[in-house]
Write a protein that holds these residues in place. Structure first.
Motif, PDB file in Angstrom:
ATOM      1  N   SER A 155      33.161  34.045  39.037  1.00 24.10           N
ATOM      2  CA  SER A 155      32.375  34.373  40.230  1.00 24.10           C
ATOM      3  C   SER A 155      31.773  35.743  40.165  1.00 24.10           C
ATOM      4  O   SER A 155      32.379  36.702  39.609  1.00 24.10           O
ATOM      5  CB  SER A 155      32.807  33.934  41.668  1.00 24.10           C
ATOM      6  OG  SER A 155      34.081  34.734  41.531  1.00 24.10           O
ATOM      7  N   LYS A 156      30.846  36.011  40.919  1.00 26.01           N
ATOM      8  CA  LYS A 156      30.257  37.262  40.940  1.00 26.01           C
ATOM      9  C   LYS A 156      31.135  38.093  41.849  1.00 26.01           C
ATOM     10  O   LYS A 156      31.285  39.408  41.264  1.00 26.01           O
ATOM     11  CB  LYS A 156      28.750  37.116  41.722  1.00 26.01           C
ATOM     12  CG  LYS A 156      28.141  38.501  41.699  1.00 26.01           C
ATOM     13  CD  LYS A 156      26.849  38.132  42.431  1.00 26.01           C
ATOM     14  CE  LYS A 156      25.777  39.402  42.252  1.00 26.01           C
ATOM     15  NZ  LYS A 156      24.413  39.460  43.006  1.00 26.01           N
ATOM     16  N   SER A 157      31.752  37.813  42.640  1.00 26.54           N
ATOM     17  CA  SER A 157      32.771  38.487  43.439  1.00 26.54           C
ATOM     18  C   SER A 157      33.963  38.845  42.976  1.00 26.54           C
ATOM     19  O   SER A 157      34.344  40.156  42.879  1.00 26.54           O
ATOM     20  CB  SER A 157      33.240  38.010  44.906  1.00 26.54           C
ATOM     21  OG  SER A 157      33.954  36.808  44.733  1.00 26.54           O
ATOM     22  N   ALA A 158      34.289  37.977  41.891  1.00 25.66           N
ATOM     23  CA  ALA A 158      35.432  38.297  41.100  1.00 25.66           C
ATOM     24  C   ALA A 158      35.302  39.350  39.981  1.00 25.66           C
ATOM     25  O   ALA A 158      36.117  40.275  39.855  1.00 25.66           O
ATOM     26  CB  ALA A 158      36.072  37.025  40.595  1.00 25.66           C
ATOM     27  N   ILE A 200      36.637  43.186  39.754  1.00 28.39           N
ATOM     28  CA  ILE A 200      37.654  43.877  38.531  1.00 28.39           C
ATOM     29  C   ILE A 200      36.885  45.102  38.337  1.00 28.39           C
ATOM     30  O   ILE A 200      37.528  46.239  37.762  1.00 28.39           O
ATOM     31  CB  ILE A 200      37.018  42.770  37.335  1.00 28.39           C
ATOM     32  CG1 ILE A 200      37.778  41.546  37.444  1.00 28.39           C
ATOM     33  CG2 ILE A 200      37.340  43.606  36.026  1.00 28.39           C
ATOM     34  CD1 ILE A 200      37.563  40.606  36.537  1.00 28.39           C
ATOM     35  N   LYS A 201      35.561  45.648  38.520  1.00 27.72           N
ATOM     36  CA  LYS A 201      35.030  46.548  38.371  1.00 27.72           C
ATOM     37  C   LYS A 201      35.628  47.845  39.392  1.00 27.72           C
ATOM     38  O   LYS A 201      36.156  48.722  39.003  1.00 27.72           O
ATOM     39  CB  LYS A 201      33.509  46.537  38.563  1.00 27.72           C
ATOM     40  CG  LYS A 201      32.696  46.184  37.654  1.00 27.72           C
ATOM     41  CD  LYS A 201      31.380  45.848  37.812  1.00 27.72           C
ATOM     42  CE  LYS A 201      30.760  47.155  38.182  1.00 27.72           C
ATOM     43  NZ  LYS A 201      29.065  46.935  38.110  1.00 27.72           N
ATOM     44  N   ILE A 202      35.879  47.207  40.632  1.00 25.82           N
ATOM     45  CA  ILE A 202      36.300  48.121  41.689  1.00 25.82           C
ATOM     46  C   ILE A 202      37.757  48.237  41.423  1.00 25.82           C
ATOM     47  O   ILE A 202      38.224  49.501  41.633  1.00 25.82           O
ATOM     48  CB  ILE A 202      36.202  47.637  43.184  1.00 25.82           C
ATOM     49  CG1 ILE A 202      34.887  47.302  43.133  1.00 25.82           C
ATOM     50  CG2 ILE A 202      37.162  48.083  44.018  1.00 25.82           C
ATOM     51  CD1 ILE A 202      34.405  46.656  44.722  1.00 25.82           C
ATOM     52  N   ASN A 203      38.552  47.534  40.855  1.00 26.98           N
ATOM     53  CA  ASN A 203      40.003  47.715  40.451  1.00 26.98           C
ATOM     54  C   ASN A 203      40.091  48.791  39.717  1.00 26.98           C
ATOM     55  O   ASN A 203      40.900  49.762  39.440  1.00 26.98           O
ATOM     56  CB  ASN A 203      40.633  46.435  40.128  1.00 26.98           C
ATOM     57  CG  ASN A 203      40.932  45.745  41.383  1.00 26.98           C
ATOM     58  OD1 ASN A 203      41.027  46.150  42.570  1.00 26.98           O
ATOM     59  ND2 ASN A 203      40.893  44.396  41.108  1.00 26.98           N
ATOM     60  N   LYS A 204      39.350  48.710  38.400  1.00 31.65           N
ATOM     61  CA  LYS A 204      39.154  49.821  37.186  1.00 31.65           C
ATOM     62  C   LYS A 204      38.862  51.224  37.919  1.00 31.65           C
ATOM     63  O   LYS A 204      39.528  52.075  37.282  1.00 31.65           O
ATOM     64  CB  LYS A 204      38.182  49.249  36.250  1.00 31.65           C
ATOM     65  CG  LYS A 204      38.516  48.092  35.219  1.00 31.65           C
ATOM     66  CD  LYS A 204      37.472  47.773  34.196  1.00 31.65           C
ATOM     67  CE  LYS A 204      38.046  46.659  33.571  1.00 31.65           C
ATOM     68  NZ  LYS A 204      36.928  46.382  32.197  1.00 31.65           N
ATOM     69  N   ARG A 205      38.008  51.218  38.756  1.00 29.24           N
ATOM     70  CA  ARG A 205      37.471  52.639  39.206  1.00 29.24           C
ATOM     71  C   ARG A 205      38.773  53.185  40.213  1.00 29.24           C
ATOM     72  O   ARG A 205      38.921  54.194  40.067  1.00 29.24           O
ATOM     73  CB  ARG A 205      36.237  52.418  40.193  1.00 29.24           C
ATOM     74  CG  ARG A 205      35.858  53.584  40.688  1.00 29.24           C
ATOM     75  CD  ARG A 205      34.847  53.330  41.799  1.00 29.24           C
ATOM     76  NE  ARG A 205      35.442  52.741  43.119  1.00 29.24           N
ATOM     77  CZ  ARG A 205      34.972  52.069  43.946  1.00 29.24           C
ATOM     78  NH1 ARG A 205      33.628  51.752  43.786  1.00 29.24           N
ATOM     79  NH2 ARG A 205      35.500  51.605  44.954  1.00 29.24           N
ATOM     80  N   ASN A 206      39.252  52.112  41.040  1.00 25.33           N
ATOM     81  CA  ASN A 206      40.388  52.456  41.576  1.00 25.33           C
ATOM     82  C   ASN A 206      41.527  53.056  40.926  1.00 25.33           C
ATOM     83  O   ASN A 206      42.404  54.114  41.172  1.00 25.33           O
ATOM     84  CB  ASN A 206      40.608  51.473  42.658  1.00 25.33           C
ATOM     85  CG  ASN A 206      39.752  51.522  43.903  1.00 25.33           C
ATOM     86  OD1 ASN A 206      38.864  52.199  44.081  1.00 25.33           O
ATOM     87  ND2 ASN A 206      39.803  50.511  44.545  1.00 25.33           N
TER      88      ASN A 206
END
Length: 95
Positions: A4-7, A11-17
């Motif tokens: 899904s788009k939200s998933a 993933i992108k947000i988790n990498k940044r964090n």
């Protein structure tokens, strides 16, 4: 793989964090190591200049730990343990 788009976004947000969290942890560890190295270098010297240098480096290390807690990178009890260990080591070597 995310479907899904939200998933995909998570993933992108988790990498940044993860990158940000690792940088805060690195700053915290390096300030602790700098503080301990300053103590070991000047262990026999107890002048006022040395004491002020130790207090500044201890304050910086504690500040880095508090910033990590504020951003919820480490738990507050972990921070308390780290600060206690730092101050205990500081005053044991200074005496």
């Amino acid at each position: 793989m995310a479907n899904s788009k939200s998933a995909k976004k998570r993933i992108k947000i988790n990498k940044r964090n993860n990158i940000q969290n690792n940088s805060y942890k690195s700053l915290m560890k390096s300030s602790k190591k700098k503080h301990l190295s300053i103590i070991e270098q000047h262990s026999g010297d107890l002048t006022d200049e040395f004491k002020s240098l130790i207090n500044q480096s201890l304050a910086l290390a504690i500040s880095q730990i508090d910033k990590a807690v504020k951003k919820k990178i480490i738990h507050k009890k972990t921070a308390a343990r780290k600060k206690s260990s730092l101050s205990r080591n500081t005053f044991a070597l200074v005496k």
